[in-house]
Design a protein around this motif. Sequence first.
Motif, PDB file in Angstrom:
ATOM      1  N   ARG A 315       0.867  -1.038  -0.238  1.00  0.00           N
ATOM      2  CA  ARG A 315       0.057   0.189   0.008  1.00  0.00           C
ATOM      3  C   ARG A 315       0.835   1.326  -0.085  1.00  0.00           C
ATOM      4  O   ARG A 315       0.158   2.564   0.268  1.00  0.00           O
ATOM      5  CB  ARG A 315      -1.177  -0.103   1.187  1.00  0.00           C
ATOM      6  N   ARG A 320      -1.908   0.879  -6.617  1.00  0.00           N
ATOM      7  CA  ARG A 320      -2.233  -0.657  -6.095  1.00  0.00           C
ATOM      8  C   ARG A 320      -2.880  -1.175  -7.061  1.00  0.00           C
ATOM      9  O   ARG A 320      -4.151  -0.559  -7.338  1.00  0.00           O
ATOM     10  CB  ARG A 320      -2.410  -0.448  -4.763  1.00  0.00           C
ATOM     11  N   ARG A 334      -3.663   6.259  -5.460  1.00  0.00           N
ATOM     12  CA  ARG A 334      -3.616   6.468  -4.172  1.00  0.00           C
ATOM     13  C   ARG A 334      -3.010   8.160  -3.944  1.00  0.00           C
ATOM     14  O   ARG A 334      -3.120   8.378  -2.621  1.00  0.00           O
ATOM     15  CB  ARG A 334      -2.612   5.551  -3.477  1.00  0.00           C
TER      16      ARG A 334
HETATM   17 MG    MG Z   1      -8.130   2.580  -0.693  1.00  0.00          MG
END
Ligand code: MG
Length: 443
Positions: A315, A320, A334
């Motif tokens: 992460r 991702r 992200r």
């Molecule tokens: Mg998320």
Amino acid sequence: MSPTKEDILKIVEEKGIRFIRLQFTDIYGIPKNVAITAEQLEKALDGELMFDGSSIDGFVRIEESDMYLKPDPSTFMILPWADQRYAEARLICDIYTYDGKPFSGCPRGNLKRILQEAKQMGIDEMYVGPEAEFFLFQTKEDGTLTTVTHDEAGYFDLAPVDRGENARRDMVLALEQMGFEVEASHHEVAPGQHEIDFKYDSAVRTADKVITFKTVVRKIAKKHGLHATFMPKPVYGIAGSGMHLNISLAAKGQNIFYDPSTPHQLSDIALYFIGGLLKHARAISAITNPLVNSYKRLVSGFEAPVYIAWSFRNRSPLIRIPAKRGPSTRIELRSPDPSANPYLAFAVCLKAGLDGIKNKIMPPPPCDRNIYHMDEEERKAWGIGNLPASLGEALKELEQDEVIREALGEHIFERYMEGKRLEWDTYRMQVHEWELKEYLVKY
Ligand code: MG
Ligand code: ADP
Ligand code: MG
Ligand code: MG
Ligand code: MG
């Protein structure tokens, strides 16, 4: 199914709705609205209602200010919080120039333009599922805002239940009343921080929903005596608020990121889309992370991305790939935060991905190691660059990236740069508390 003009007029009559808010956003994603009475609605639905565009940030100069608001009937909604005596509804609008052309400064219309480009490449839909995080802060009795969370204050609070949790439950109920399909809602890592996830939808609808979502969250928080903020990093030393974007593309009703015949079950289109996003990531930041404050979230140690890489497990990278396949095959970007204008953010992401598809940009291999544990040399060997460290740096990247500039169009690009440069320069000249603490005595 979208209601027709006649359906809407009938509902308004039957429910005794007195006011209708015609909504749109400026280039910074700030919601604007023109309230009309039920009597004016028919004219508005025919797209004949004018407003003065020069009063809106980044729109037009005085001499070209007459604009038309064209409501999208499918966005008609009765606002659940309105006073029963003055029931209210809203319609989200596209903006047209006085000579009937889509206005190039309208972020919603601009997103439609890029979606049209995708359509010409055989892509029917861009689906986006956002995960918006926000903080709930206490307000003082006189209404002034604080950055004190209810969790901290809870210690002194005599009430047995958490005000934040109560507020969040009411937010979910209000959202559901407005047709949102809420998939998850939970407390986040930082004290006072929350996340509410709703089901993905096509890009324009999701952008509309993000704007509505933020309004609902703020309104309900206020009813609970709290202030909801989507500012990306309100408190130093704890996690900031992001808005991860889950993205997939569809053609002929099929998810075209999915390909069961490859080892990762990702199609070449998915890989190229990732390649395009990675290539343009630095310029995209100027839109997905639009504030001076946005860059205070993009630092190591808080699960926010700093490096330009992708991964199946980890992460920490920018992109991702969640494990789900089949119709749920998607990428998760992200970096974006909830202060971004969603229409512009989706437009630049799509454009970057389309550039990847057109030019078959293959991304470097996925990086499943923790990038924060690599040194610079190692990162270089993996082809891993950095996201911009400041708004100033991001604006320079945007200026140099023809593809991303094109995703905004000349009008939005020019006005956006102008406004954001001023914001950066104003900030750059401030003397901050931290500097006084560090330097005033020592030097
Ligand atoms: Mg998320
Ligand atoms: P995370 O595991 O990162 O916390 P969440 O479960 O909070 O993810 O959010 C996942 C989001 O992805 C939801 O908004 C969901 O509707 C969305 N999503 C699911 N499938 C797709 C898809 N095919 N395309 C785009 N978004 C999707
Ligand atoms: Mg989540
Ligand atoms: Mg989750
Ligand atoms: Mg989260």
